[in-house]
Design a protein around this motif. Structure first.
Motif, mmCIF file in Angstrom:
data_model
loop_
_atom_site.group_PDB
_atom_site.id
_atom_site.type_symbol
_atom_site.label_atom_id
_atom_site.label_comp_id
_atom_site.label_asym_id
_atom_site.label_seq_id
_atom_site.Cartn_x
_atom_site.Cartn_y
_atom_site.Cartn_z
ATOM 1 N N THR A 1 -9.285 38.303 53.117
ATOM 2 C CA THR A 1 -8.599 38.549 51.846
ATOM 3 C C THR A 1 -7.186 39.085 52.045
ATOM 4 N N PHE A 2 -6.893 39.681 53.219
ATOM 5 C CA PHE A 2 -5.548 40.197 53.474
ATOM 6 C C PHE A 2 -4.507 39.088 53.485
ATOM 7 N N GLN A 3 -4.949 37.819 53.600
ATOM 8 C CA GLN A 3 -4.018 36.692 53.604
ATOM 9 C C GLN A 3 -3.762 36.132 52.202
ATOM 10 N N ILE A 4 -4.482 36.655 51.211
ATOM 11 C CA ILE A 4 -4.336 36.130 49.847
ATOM 12 C C ILE A 4 -2.903 36.235 49.320
ATOM 13 N N PRO A 5 -2.183 37.395 49.497
ATOM 14 C CA PRO A 5 -0.802 37.455 48.988
ATOM 15 C C PRO A 5 0.097 36.362 49.545
ATOM 16 N N SER A 6 -0.104 35.975 50.798
ATOM 17 C CA SER A 6 0.724 34.912 51.388
ATOM 18 C C SER A 6 0.468 33.584 50.701
ATOM 19 N N ILE B 1 -7.888 29.617 48.730
ATOM 20 C CA ILE B 1 -8.293 30.981 48.395
ATOM 21 C C ILE B 1 -9.800 31.145 48.593
ATOM 22 N N SER B 2 -10.571 30.149 48.181
ATOM 23 C CA SER B 2 -12.030 30.211 48.360
ATOM 24 C C SER B 2 -12.389 30.362 49.832
ATOM 25 N N ASN B 3 -11.702 29.643 50.704
ATOM 26 C CA ASN B 3 -11.977 29.735 52.139
ATOM 27 C C ASN B 3 -11.662 31.124 52.677
ATOM 28 N N LEU B 4 -10.570 31.718 52.205
ATOM 29 C CA LEU B 4 -10.227 33.070 52.651
ATOM 30 C C LEU B 4 -11.285 34.078 52.210
ATOM 31 N N ILE B 5 -11.778 33.940 50.983
ATOM 32 C CA ILE B 5 -12.827 34.845 50.497
ATOM 33 C C ILE B 5 -14.090 34.662 51.323
ATOM 34 N N ALA C 1 -6.003 40.824 45.527
ATOM 35 C CA ALA C 1 -6.728 40.942 46.794
ATOM 36 C C ALA C 1 -7.666 42.152 46.791
ATOM 37 N N SER C 2 -7.199 43.269 46.255
ATOM 38 C CA SER C 2 -8.050 44.467 46.226
ATOM 39 C C SER C 2 -9.216 44.285 45.264
ATOM 40 N N THR C 3 -9.064 43.421 44.261
ATOM 41 C CA THR C 3 -10.166 43.136 43.339
ATOM 42 C C THR C 3 -11.295 42.418 44.069
ATOM 43 N N VAL C 4 -10.934 41.422 44.876
ATOM 44 C CA VAL C 4 -11.949 40.708 45.657
ATOM 45 C C VAL C 4 -12.653 41.680 46.605
ATOM 46 N N ASP C 5 -11.881 42.526 47.285
ATOM 47 C CA ASP C 5 -12.478 43.494 48.210
ATOM 48 C C ASP C 5 -13.402 44.463 47.483
ATOM 49 N N ARG C 6 -12.976 44.922 46.287
ATOM 50 C CA ARG C 6 -13.794 45.888 45.541
ATOM 51 C C ARG C 6 -15.136 45.277 45.157
ATOM 52 N N ILE C 7 -15.129 44.031 44.720
ATOM 53 C CA ILE C 7 -16.376 43.369 44.331
ATOM 54 C C ILE C 7 -17.315 43.269 45.532
ATOM 55 N N ILE C 8 -16.791 42.825 46.668
ATOM 56 C CA ILE C 8 -17.627 42.628 47.858
ATOM 57 C C ILE C 8 -18.101 43.961 48.426
ATOM 58 N N ASP C 9 -17.215 44.963 48.439
ATOM 59 C CA ASP C 9 -17.544 46.256 49.054
ATOM 60 C C ASP C 9 -18.610 47.029 48.300
ATOM 61 N N GLN C 10 -18.883 46.650 47.053
ATOM 62 C CA GLN C 10 -19.938 47.335 46.309
ATOM 63 C C GLN C 10 -21.326 47.024 46.866
ATOM 64 N N PHE C 11 -21.431 45.946 47.636
ATOM 65 C CA PHE C 11 -22.730 45.519 48.150
ATOM 66 C C PHE C 11 -22.978 46.086 49.546
ATOM 67 N N PRO C 12 -24.248 46.275 49.901
ATOM 68 C CA PRO C 12 -24.579 46.718 51.258
ATOM 69 C C PRO C 12 -24.075 45.710 52.286
ATOM 70 N N ALA C 13 -23.835 46.185 53.498
ATOM 71 C CA ALA C 13 -23.259 45.334 54.542
ATOM 72 C C ALA C 13 -24.082 44.075 54.781
ATOM 73 N N ASP C 14 -25.425 44.196 54.697
ATOM 74 C CA ASP C 14 -26.266 43.044 55.000
ATOM 75 C C ASP C 14 -26.255 41.992 53.893
ATOM 76 N N ARG C 15 -25.639 42.290 52.750
ATOM 77 C CA ARG C 15 -25.556 41.319 51.652
ATOM 78 C C ARG C 15 -24.150 40.772 51.470
ATOM 79 N N GLN C 16 -23.174 41.353 52.156
ATOM 80 C CA GLN C 16 -21.784 41.001 51.878
ATOM 81 C C GLN C 16 -21.447 39.568 52.236
ATOM 82 N N SER C 17 -22.033 39.034 53.296
ATOM 83 C CA SER C 17 -21.762 37.648 53.664
ATOM 84 C C SER C 17 -22.217 36.690 52.563
ATOM 85 N N GLN C 18 -23.407 36.953 52.016
ATOM 86 C CA GLN C 18 -23.926 36.122 50.927
ATOM 87 C C GLN C 18 -23.048 36.245 49.688
#
Length: 502
Positions: free
Chosen positions: A436-441, A427-431, A372-389
């Protein structure tokens, strides 16, 4: 290079004789250089001496020694800032034989026989000998072979301190070695730093490079300066790639190697075995697919020979300027599979995702601890206006994550515990939705697909009596939950105290 100044090669050996209080150094063509201390010999080089090497030493102080040999002269006094010495030279059928002896050790230089060599153990690749207490190496290869003999993973060198090694995750002093002063360590390290890295080190006071120790191993090297002076850390990369079977990789991890396109990320802290796992996966691909595979690494660690696949391995700083440049170039090099040694910046991550989207299988690494933290790390590297994409792109391209850590095994050695995420539609839908906090479940309910959390993997290692419960508890990321899992499984310890699990 020695302290920034040129130093005669022979003076380096004379300095060693003085500091080690040795009686002699012996150079014989075809065998490693030997040091004689207390009548006993030990190998101080990894490679056999050559005629050219001995000749180069002699001409520095005896340019006309060949002519003098013809006249029958064989013993030559030599004075230096390191003391007085006698050079004994013999011209034999196999080449030149040279002994450099401290003059105080000679009673009659003209009649003295060569010092007797102590028995040594010969192997196919090197000579094993135990260093005398407090010994300082003549060349770093001496330390590299010793660390390999000790089955150490890392060698740490610090000015003014004895060498240390890491064995099964724990630091310990190298047997028989004394402190290495800054001047000597500076010389030893500069002898192996490649020319291209010398300039970088001079400008930035640190540099990374690869170094080969004969056919035994490759070293991933970092040389730096700190408050004590110059220092270095060397991680051994075995020349033999461990197979997926030898590492006991789960079948679901190998299934990631069968994708035609997508992104697979192997994560974990430094020294967690990511490179070893990836090398086994690449080796599996090399055995089972007939594709073009490009690796981009800093530096190249495991060297893969072409089997079923056509493989190009590129080293950052040697074959390309950086990861992002090499990754962009790879798109024009007709790859099927690309391995990115480290997704260390936004642009590299962006190109890796784009590459995975455009019909290539991409393997990458990060230093995160969980899926889960890997997915967050990848997304968080991008500016806020690009994170949705980026979430949308990642939801489509990400195929799997292996997050691993190494633990000490009972009885010695280490074993990997792996958290495995298989990216399903759920998992794709959660991402995509930023949940992503629901991924462990979802992972808990996806065990039939090969998914497992790190805690599940740790508990299995404890139950199989592979690791101690405390070792597993220390490695857990979610200690409260893991403490409860241990207690329910009948393992008592500090984790059994409710307060300890807070």
């Amino acid at each position: 290079m020695y302290g920034g100044l040129s130093m005669p090669v022979i003076d380096r050996y004379l300095e060693v004789i003085q500091k080690q209080k040795a009686e002699a150094l012996v150079f014989s063509v075809g065998t490693p250089v030997e040091m004689i201390i207390g009548g006993q010999s030990r190998s101080v080089s990894s490679k056999p001496a050559t005629t050219e090497q001995i000749h180069a030493l002699l001409v520095e102080i005896l340019p006309d020694y060949p002519a003098q040999l013809l006249n029958g002269s064989k013993n030559y006094p030599h004075s230096s800032s390191y003391g007085n010495f006698i050079l004994q030279i013999d011209q034999k059928a196999g080449g030149i034989f040279l002994r450099i002896l401290a003059s105080t050790e000679l009673s009659s230089a003209s009649d003295r026989n060569p010092p007797q060599m102590a028995p040594v153990i010969q192997t196919a690749t090197h000579t094993i000998s135990t260093p005398s207490e407090g010994a300082v190496p003549v060349h770093l290869d001496e330390l590299f072979h010793q660390m390999l003999d000790m089955k150490a993973s890392d060698l740490h060198l610090k000015s003014g301190k004895a060498p240390m090694v890491r064995i099964d995750g724990s630091m310990t002093f190298m047997q028989g070695r004394g402190p290495i002063d800054n001047e000597t360590l500076d010389r030893l390290l500069h002898e192996i730093i490649p020319d291209k890295n010398q300039k970088e080190f001079k400008e930035t006071n640190d540099t990374d490079f690869g170094y080969e120790v004969g056919e035994r191993s490759r070293m991933r090297a970092n040389v730096f300066r700190d408050i004590a002076g110059i220092g270095g850390v060397f991680r051994q990369i075995p020349t033999k790639i461990l197979t997926a079977e030898q590492l006991n990789l789960p079948p679901v991890v190998l299934s990631f190697c069968d994708f035609d396109k997508g992104l697979v990320v192997v994560t974990g802290p430094t020294g967690s075995g990511k490179s070893t796992t990836l090398a086994a996966m690449i080796d599996y691909i090399n055995d089972t697919r007939d594709d073009h595979l490009i690796t981009i690494e800093d530096p190249v660690e495991f060297v893969h020979k072409d089997k079923q696949c056509h493989i190009n391995q590129r080293e950052v700083g040697t074959h390309t300027k950086g990861f992002k440049q090499a990754l962009r170039a790879a798109l024009r090099e007709d790859p099927d599979i690309v391995l990115v040694g480290e997704m260390r910046d936004l642009e590299t991550v962006a190109i890796a995702i784009e590459t995975a989207e455009t019909g290539h299988l991409v393997f990458g690494t990060l230093h995160t601890n969980t899926a889960a933290s890997t997915v967050d790390r990848i997304i968080d590297q991008f500016p806020a206006d690009r994170q949705s994409q980026v979430r949308t792109m990642l939801a489509e391209s990400l195929k799997g994550i292996v997050a691993q850590t190494l633990l000490k095994k009972k009885g010695g050695g280490r074993v990997a515990a792996m958290e495995i995420l298989v990216v399903t539609n759920a998992i794709s839908n959660l991402i995509r939705e930023g949940k992503t906090f629901q991924i462990p479940s979802i992972m808990q309910t996806g065990k039939s697909l090969g998914m497992q959390t790190l805690n599940d993997a740790l508990l299995e290692l404890v139950k199989s009596d592979t690791v101690e419960p405390q070792e597993a508890y220390d490695r857990s990321v979610v200690k409260r939950d893991f403490g409860m899992m241990l207690t329910r499984s009948g393992f008592r310890g500090p984790w059994s105290d409710e307060k300890a699990n807070q």
